[in-house]
Design a protein around this motif. Structure first.
Motif, PDB file in Angstrom:
ATOM      1  N   GLY A 224      -4.002  -8.653  -4.360  1.00 21.25           N
ATOM      2  CA  GLY A 224      -5.038  -7.694  -3.993  1.00 21.25           C
ATOM      3  C   GLY A 224      -4.789  -7.039  -2.649  1.00 21.25           C
ATOM      4  N   GLN A 225      -5.254  -5.809  -2.507  1.00 19.09           N
ATOM      5  CA  GLN A 225      -5.157  -5.067  -1.254  1.00 19.09           C
ATOM      6  C   GLN A 225      -6.500  -5.112  -0.531  1.00 19.09           C
ATOM      7  N   GLU A 226      -6.439  -5.026   0.780  1.00 20.11           N
ATOM      8  CA  GLU A 226      -7.648  -5.001   1.584  1.00 20.11           C
ATOM      9  C   GLU A 226      -7.772  -3.677   2.332  1.00 20.11           C
ATOM     10  N   ALA A 227      -7.210  -2.639   1.756  1.00 19.58           N
ATOM     11  CA  ALA A 227      -7.202  -1.348   2.420  1.00 19.58           C
ATOM     12  C   ALA A 227      -8.531  -0.620   2.233  1.00 19.58           C
ATOM     13  N   LEU A 228      -8.888   0.183   3.224  1.00 25.90           N
ATOM     14  CA  LEU A 228      -9.985   1.132   3.075  1.00 25.90           C
ATOM     15  C   LEU A 228      -9.478   2.314   2.251  1.00 25.90           C
ATOM     16  N   THR A 229     -10.381   3.048   1.638  1.00 25.81           N
ATOM     17  CA  THR A 229      -9.973   4.162   0.786  1.00 25.81           C
ATOM     18  C   THR A 229     -10.353   5.496   1.408  1.00 25.81           C
ATOM     19  N   LEU A 230      -9.450   6.470   1.263  1.00 27.74           N
ATOM     20  CA  LEU A 230      -9.659   7.841   1.706  1.00 27.74           C
ATOM     21  C   LEU A 230      -9.519   8.748   0.493  1.00 27.74           C
TER      22      LEU A 230
ATOM     23  N   LEU B 249      -7.072   7.150  10.835  1.00 26.18           N
ATOM     24  CA  LEU B 249      -8.125   6.267  10.337  1.00 26.18           C
ATOM     25  C   LEU B 249      -7.688   4.805  10.380  1.00 26.18           C
ATOM     26  N   SER B 250      -6.416   4.555  10.095  1.00 25.64           N
ATOM     27  CA  SER B 250      -5.900   3.190  10.133  1.00 25.64           C
ATOM     28  C   SER B 250      -5.919   2.641  11.556  1.00 25.64           C
ATOM     29  N   ARG B 251      -5.538   3.466  12.523  1.00 25.71           N
ATOM     30  CA  ARG B 251      -5.553   3.028  13.925  1.00 25.71           C
ATOM     31  C   ARG B 251      -6.984   2.755  14.389  1.00 25.71           C
ATOM     32  N   ILE B 252      -7.901   3.615  14.001  1.00 27.20           N
ATOM     33  CA  ILE B 252      -9.290   3.490  14.460  1.00 27.20           C
ATOM     34  C   ILE B 252      -9.965   2.260  13.853  1.00 27.20           C
ATOM     35  N   THR B 253      -9.735   2.040  12.575  1.00 31.11           N
ATOM     36  CA  THR B 253     -10.416   0.947  11.870  1.00 31.11           C
ATOM     37  C   THR B 253      -9.662  -0.370  11.936  1.00 31.11           C
ATOM     38  N   HIS B 254      -8.398  -0.321  12.373  1.00 30.25           N
ATOM     39  CA  HIS B 254      -7.529  -1.504  12.418  1.00 30.25           C
ATOM     40  C   HIS B 254      -7.334  -2.120  11.033  1.00 30.25           C
ATOM     41  N   ARG B 255      -7.324  -1.255  10.025  1.00 27.35           N
ATOM     42  CA  ARG B 255      -7.086  -1.684   8.647  1.00 27.35           C
ATOM     43  C   ARG B 255      -6.217  -0.654   7.952  1.00 27.35           C
ATOM     44  N   PRO B 256      -5.419  -1.067   6.956  1.00 24.31           N
ATOM     45  CA  PRO B 256      -4.661  -0.069   6.196  1.00 24.31           C
ATOM     46  C   PRO B 256      -5.600   0.853   5.430  1.00 24.31           C
ATOM     47  N   VAL B 257      -5.203   2.107   5.268  1.00 27.40           N
ATOM     48  CA  VAL B 257      -6.015   3.095   4.568  1.00 27.40           C
ATOM     49  C   VAL B 257      -5.225   3.637   3.388  1.00 27.40           C
ATOM     50  N   GLN B 258      -5.809   3.521   2.215  1.00 29.49           N
ATOM     51  CA  GLN B 258      -5.170   3.963   0.972  1.00 29.49           C
ATOM     52  C   GLN B 258      -5.769   5.291   0.520  1.00 29.49           C
TER      53      GLN B 258
ATOM     54  N   GLU C  47       0.814  -1.212   0.000  1.00 28.52           N
ATOM     55  CA  GLU C  47       0.000   0.000   0.000  1.00 28.52           C
ATOM     56  C   GLU C  47       0.852   1.268   0.000  1.00 28.52           C
ATOM     57  N   ASP C  48       2.073   1.175   0.532  1.00 29.78           N
ATOM     58  CA  ASP C  48       2.957   2.347   0.564  1.00 29.78           C
ATOM     59  C   ASP C  48       3.255   2.876  -0.831  1.00 29.78           C
ATOM     60  N   TYR C  49       3.138   2.026  -1.834  1.00 33.23           N
ATOM     61  CA  TYR C  49       3.507   2.406  -3.202  1.00 33.23           C
ATOM     62  C   TYR C  49       2.322   2.912  -4.029  1.00 33.23           C
ATOM     63  N   ASN C  50       1.161   3.030  -3.379  1.00 32.44           N
ATOM     64  CA  ASN C  50       0.004   3.545  -4.113  1.00 32.44           C
ATOM     65  C   ASN C  50       0.186   4.988  -4.552  1.00 32.44           C
ATOM     66  N   VAL C  51       0.959   5.762  -3.774  1.00 32.36           N
ATOM     67  CA  VAL C  51       1.210   7.147  -4.186  1.00 32.36           C
ATOM     68  C   VAL C  51       1.936   7.186  -5.522  1.00 32.36           C
ATOM     69  N   LEU C  52       2.873   6.278  -5.734  1.00 27.85           N
ATOM     70  CA  LEU C  52       3.598   6.243  -7.004  1.00 27.85           C
ATOM     71  C   LEU C  52       2.716   5.687  -8.119  1.00 27.85           C
ATOM     72  N   ARG C  53       1.820   4.784  -7.769  1.00 25.77           N
ATOM     73  CA  ARG C  53       0.855   4.319  -8.776  1.00 25.77           C
ATOM     74  C   ARG C  53      -0.047   5.472  -9.217  1.00 25.77           C
ATOM     75  N   THR C  54      -0.434   6.320  -8.257  1.00 30.98           N
ATOM     76  CA  THR C  54      -1.232   7.502  -8.592  1.00 30.98           C
ATOM     77  C   THR C  54      -0.464   8.419  -9.536  1.00 30.98           C
ATOM     78  N   LEU C  55       0.799   8.656  -9.229  1.00 33.58           N
ATOM     79  CA  LEU C  55       1.632   9.494 -10.090  1.00 33.58           C
ATOM     80  C   LEU C  55       1.799   8.879 -11.469  1.00 33.58           C
ATOM     81  N   TYR C  56       2.012   7.573 -11.511  1.00 25.96           N
ATOM     82  CA  TYR C  56       2.222   6.891 -12.794  1.00 25.96           C
ATOM     83  C   TYR C  56       0.984   7.020 -13.677  1.00 25.96           C
ATOM     84  N   MET C  57      -0.184   6.849 -13.064  1.00 22.64           N
ATOM     85  CA  MET C  57      -1.429   7.015 -13.810  1.00 22.64           C
ATOM     86  C   MET C  57      -1.571   8.452 -14.267  1.00 22.64           C
TER      87      MET C  57
END
Length: 509
Positions: free
Chosen positions: A280-286, A308-317, A258-268
């Motif tokens: 597949g990722q199981e992250a929530l989206t912001l 949000l990640s701490r509150i939901t106990h899930r990674p947030v993308q 999930e840390d690399y989603n920022v670069l995927r955003t830039l690439y797109m």
């Protein structure tokens, strides 16, 4: 002839034993010569062999194309990836990140450099100059400078010459030898040229996630876990292995895909190609409105993402669409679990999103700004008639807030308003000379000034920035929405200061 049952059993056990003990290949990219790479990574390979109980053998690729071909082979291997080579490979093959590479000093910044005696001092002055790119697989040398060019309306056609070099070192040498006017590399790579005074920096930007080690799907999960544990403690267990890496790495740190989603955003954003991971990722989206550059957004909204990640106990993308129309459309399609909405987006999204909290904006000088491109502070701005002004539309309140100030500034001139879809587009239109003035949030310019000093000037402050509303998808459980609301309202003061507001309060009805 039939084999005895014991012999069959022995052969099966032998087969699995041999498979379990098969070598793990450690694939290295062509970032330096084979001799340098083998010397640097041999101690680490020996350490990993002992730690996981399997021999780790080094394999070197002569060029980037060969590296991609080898990385895509269905074999048990780990590979050292630059960020771009990782997101490209993980798009087609199921690679799992093991650890991130902790860079040496300066390795987490991309710098655009020119010769010390060059008359180029800002990124806008690169127009009609020559540029050579470094390693195409590394974000600092390719994706980040392309993104910076995009922000100021520069394309490859804006340069007199735009060439791809094979490596960072050759690109640096080409600029120092006056074959090209500028290049971009990681700051630690440019350090010898900067220390000697032959080159200087005109722009600097965060790289985001850096190099990493990742494992192919043929490596069992238990072995991946042992590799990760061994790599995270190598600085204590075998300091010599880290020392041998020299400038290639200062150590290793936890990392996730999930840390690399920022670069995927830039690439797109730059190439128009979606590089979705095979695993597949199981992250929530912001959802973040398309105001800041993706890298700036990922940096300054990190406190909210982490909360949000701490509150939901899930990674947030974080998800950052290209313009406001797309942003609202994505919200209506249920693509955001959480989203920040401008005032005009709240009623547009009311069927799909429910408000949780409203931002408390900074006042006056930290609100909205009327800006111009590269306007000299010591001289009076020359306004044209008609006066063209860009603003984000149709869900931006900037136009109505700044109208009064702009009419005074225009002093009788006709104002032509241009709705461009996002604050980022406002900056691009200014840089490209399509409009004379723009309306953006001060926080946007503050964030960009750190990367691109001297590119834009604030002509006048235009009032308080409109509040943004944090909303949640109505499909999320009510208990989760209530828990998020309670925790977000309890964030400490100034937790979100980098975004242009202080914290959150209960939404107004």
């Amino acid at each position: 002839m039939t084999f005895p049952k014991r012999l069959w059993l022995w052969m099966i056990l032998y087969f699995f034993s041999m498979s379990a003990q098969a070598d793990l290949r450690f694939l290295l990219p062509p970032v330096s010569s084979p001799a340098v790479m083998y010397a640097a990574f041999t101690p680490l390979a020996k350490y990993l062999s002992q730690a996981v109980g399997q021999k780790v053998t080094l394999s070197f690729s002569a060029n980037l194309e060969n590296f991609y071909n080898e990385a895509e082979k269905p074999t048990a291997q780990i590979a050292l990836f630059c960020p771009i080579s990782y997101i490209r490979t993980a798009h087609t093959e199921a690679y799992q990140p093991l650890v991130g590479v902790t860079p040496t000093s300066g390795g987490n910044h991309s710098v655009i450099v020119v010769r010390k005696d060059s008359n180029i001092h800002t990124i806008l002055q690169l127009r009609n100059q020559s540029f050579v790119m470094g390693d195409p697989a590394c974000a600092a040398s390719s994706l980040i400078p392309l993104s910076l060019f995009h922000e100021v309306g520069l394309t490859r056609k804006s340069f007199s010459t735009f060439r791809q070099s094979g490596s960072d070192q050759s690109a640096l040498m080409d600029v120092a030898a006056r074959f090209y006017d500028a290049t971009a590399v990681a700051e630690n790579v440019a350090a010898p040229y900067l220390r000697s005074g032959s080159l200087r920096i005109i722009a600097r930007a965060d790289v985001g996630p850096g190099d990493l080690l990742a494992a192919s799907s043929e490596i069992p999960a238990a072995v991946r876990s042992r590799l990760t544990a061994a790599l995270l403690q190598v600085d204590r267990a075998d300091p010599a292995a880290i020392h041998a890496l020299g400038g290639l790495a200062a150590g290793f740190q936890p990392v996730s895909d999930e840390d690399y989603n920022v670069l995927r955003t830039l690439y797109m954003d730059i190439h128009g190609i979606a590089l979705n991971p095979k695993v597949g990722q199981e992250a929530l989206t912001l959802g973040i409105p398309p105001t800041f550059t993706p890298l700036s957004a990922y940096r300054i909204f990190a406190p909210l993402q982490e909360a949000l990640s701490r509150i939901t106990h899930r990674p947030v993308q974080m998800v950052i669409p290209r313009n406001e129309n797309t942003y609202v459309a994505d919200g209506r399609k249920g693509r955001f679990d959480f989203a920040l909405l401008t005032p005009k987006m709240v009623p547009a999204e009311k069927k799909w999103m429910i408000p949780l909290a409203e931002s408390v904006p900074h006042k006056h000088e930290q609100g909205l700004a009327i800006i111009a491109r590269d306007a000299p502070k010591e001289s009076k701005l020359r306004l044209s008639n008609p006066l063209s002004v860009a603003y984000a539309s149709p869900y931006c309140s900037g136009k109505s807030i700044a109208t009064g100030k702009l009419h005074k500034l225009a002093n009788g001139r006709t104002i032509v308003w241009l709705a461009v879809g996002s604050e980022r587009a406002v900056l691009t239109h200014l840089a490209d000379g399509k409009v004379q003035l723009g309306i953006v949030r001060v926080a946007t310019i503050t964030a960009l000034e750190k990367e691109l000093p001297g590119t834009w000037s604030i002509i006048q402050h235009a009032g308080d920035a409109p509040a943004w509303t944090l909303a949640a998808n109505r499909q999320l459980p009510a208990e989760l929405r209530d828990r998020v609301k309670k925790k977000v309202l309890a964030l400490p003061a100034e937790a979100m200061s980098g975004t242009g507001f202080q914290n959150f309060s209960s939404p107004r009805s």
